[in-house]
Design an enzyme around this catalytic site. Structure first.
Site, short mmCIF file in Angstrom:
data_model
loop_
_atom_site.label_atom_id
_atom_site.label_comp_id
_atom_site.label_asym_id
_atom_site.label_seq_id
_atom_site.Cartn_x
_atom_site.Cartn_y
_atom_site.Cartn_z
N HIS A 63 -1.04 7.23 9.18
CA HIS A 63 -0.26 6.00 9.32
C HIS A 63 1.00 6.30 10.13
CE1 HIS A 63 0.82 1.93 8.36
NE2 HIS A 63 1.84 2.24 7.58
N ASN A 111 7.99 -0.55 7.03
CA ASN A 111 6.54 -0.51 7.14
C ASN A 111 6.06 -1.74 7.91
OD1 ASN A 111 3.91 0.38 6.82
ND2 ASN A 111 4.03 0.57 4.60
N CYS A 171 -0.97 0.46 13.39
CA CYS A 171 0.37 0.88 12.98
C CYS A 171 1.11 1.63 14.07
CB CYS A 171 0.28 1.74 11.72
SG CYS A 171 -0.79 3.20 11.90
N GLN A 186 0.72 -5.79 10.17
CA GLN A 186 -0.48 -5.46 10.94
C GLN A 186 -1.75 -6.01 10.30
OE1 GLN A 186 0.16 -1.09 10.02
NE2 GLN A 186 -2.09 -1.12 10.09
#
Length: 438
Positions: A362, A383, A70, A64
């Site tokens: 997040h 992630n 996210c 990102q």
């Protein structure tokens, strides 16, 4: 009751500190290395090994970059994993820029409506202040991303690739927020002056056209049709011409996003209750933000079940707590700063939420879990920070960290026990816009 600090009180503090036999050594250690490095637990690596008894096959991580997208990345990750498994395309990626574009348009439209509805409230009213605080922000909820997919579909990343502005959103966000604030003030004044609905709608249409123009300049214009082209892992070439984004999602993903539930553990409020956050809904008439608030044991159980069924999971968390970004470690005891300085700074999960210490900062993707005697000990996490962090972008999370800093998982409702499914049909209790879950 606190009183003014006298010279004698300060002298007593100095004397007590001077009596600490390890004080000078710790002072040298902490001043040179910092609190985190000085309290780092090197043994974390042994308990965070990267072997998992349940693991969903996934490919290369996304990135990102310098943006707060996210929540979109994580949803698109769960979708692309399904596409990869069904069509045998390991590293297929969906366009985050496409969803981001439409979120800016929809969110501006919702901002105008919310400003209208609150126009007669004082400018320093808490809700009005919340609306004007950062109207062009990046952050969002799972339901917001799901609503965008339901309305606009999805496209491959190659069809609408990243731009400088989607990878680095701060300048765009500043310009958009300033414009929306000015628009909002004008709308408030018109409402106070008694403008009719037709006048307000005409002005909002003009304002929204300007937002659209700004988004096109920053991200490019989203496609209405595209040619779907890909080569699968067996090197077979596939091409389908003139596919709409909506048809692509419907025909290739077979996922009803309305079957999924945001299961939350927010112990600052009553459990076994459905909550809503209408002031943050991004699409007028679209998917609403709701949370089913349950005990952490229930949240853990449904997450394990979905991974065992071979499906990855969107989850909301407070990633910057007890994080080693480079190593990709998330462990509740990674930094023992309280023990280092000899204080008790422990807050419960509820207390962290109540005081602003805790937040959902997040979203990432659960792709595996390690079960010992049917009890989870650690989790594999995908992630969206690129391959330079963790193990090629994958993190490992201890169960203690999961308990403390995970607040939401998105699971199919079939994994919920009947009594929790029944709660989904009850009226949701409205949360204020500034609730910690926002």
């Amino acid at each position: 009751m606190a009183i003014a600090l006298t010279q004698s009180a300060l002298a007593a503090m100095r004397a007590k500190q001077a009596a600490d036999p390890v004080g000078p050594v710790l002072t040298r250690t902490v001043t040179k290395n910092g609190l985190k490095a000085a309290s780092y637990d090197q043994t974390a690596a042994s308990r965070l090994d990267r072997t998992f008894s349940v693991e969903v096959p996934t490919g290369k991580v996304s990135n990102q970059k310098h943006s707060g997208r996210c929540w979109e990345f994580s949803l698109l990750n769960t979708l692309r994993h399904k596409f990869a498994a069904k069509y045998h395309v390991k590293d297929f990626e969906l366009s985050e820029s496409y969803l981001f574009f439409w979120d800016k348009i929809e969110r501006a439209n919702s901002f105008y409506r919310n400003v209208e509805q609150t126009a007669r409230q004082p400018i320093n009213d808490r809700l009005v202040q919340f609306l004007f605080d950062n109207p062009g922000e990046d952050g969002g909820q799972w339901a917001m991303a799901a609503g965008l997919v339901q309305k606009y579909g999805v496209v491959p990343a190659s069809v609408m690739p990243e731009t400088y502005n989607s990878n680095n959103t701060s300048d765009f966000q500043a310009v958009l927020s300033r414009k929306l604030r000015k628009d909002g003030l004008k709308l408030r004044q018109l409402v106070m002056n008694g403008a009719d609905e037709a006048e307000l709608q005409s002005l909002e249409k003009s304002m929204l056209q300007e937002v659209y123009r700004l988004a096109v300049y920053a991200f490019g214009e989203p496609p209405t049709k595209f040619d779907l082209e890909y080569r699968d892992d067996d090197k077979n070439y596939h091409r389908v011409p003139d596919v709409t984004p909506q048809a692509f999602f419907k025909d290739y993903f077979a996922t009803d996003l309305d079957d999924y539930v945001v299961v939350t553990n927010s112990p600052d409020k009553p459990l076994n209750q459905l909550y809503s956050l209408p002031d943050e809904d991004n699409i007028i008439g679209g998917k609403q933000i709701t949370f089913l608030n349950v005990d952490m044991g229930v949240l853990t159980d449904v997450a394990v079940q979905q991974l065992q069924a071979g499906e990855t999971i969107w989850f909301g968390n407070d990633v910057l707590r007890q994080l080693d970004r480079k190593a990709g470690y998330l462990d509740a005891h990674l930094y023992e700063t309280a023990k280092l300085i000899g204080v008790n700074d422990h807050l419960t999960k509820a207390q962290r939420l109540q005081t602003g210490e805790g937040e959902v900062s997040h979203a990432m993707t659960l792709t595996g879990v390690d079960l010992v005697d049917d009890t989870p000990t650690k989790w594999k996490v995908e992630n969206s920070w690129g391959t330079a962090n963790g193990d090629q972008g994958y993190f490992v999370m201890s169960q203690d960290w999961f308990n403390d800093y995970v607040y939401e998982v998105v699971v199919h409702k079939r994994f919920l026990a009947p009594e929790f499914q029944a709660l989904l049909t009850e009226p949701a209790k409205r949360l204020p816009a500034w609730d910690p879950l926002h």
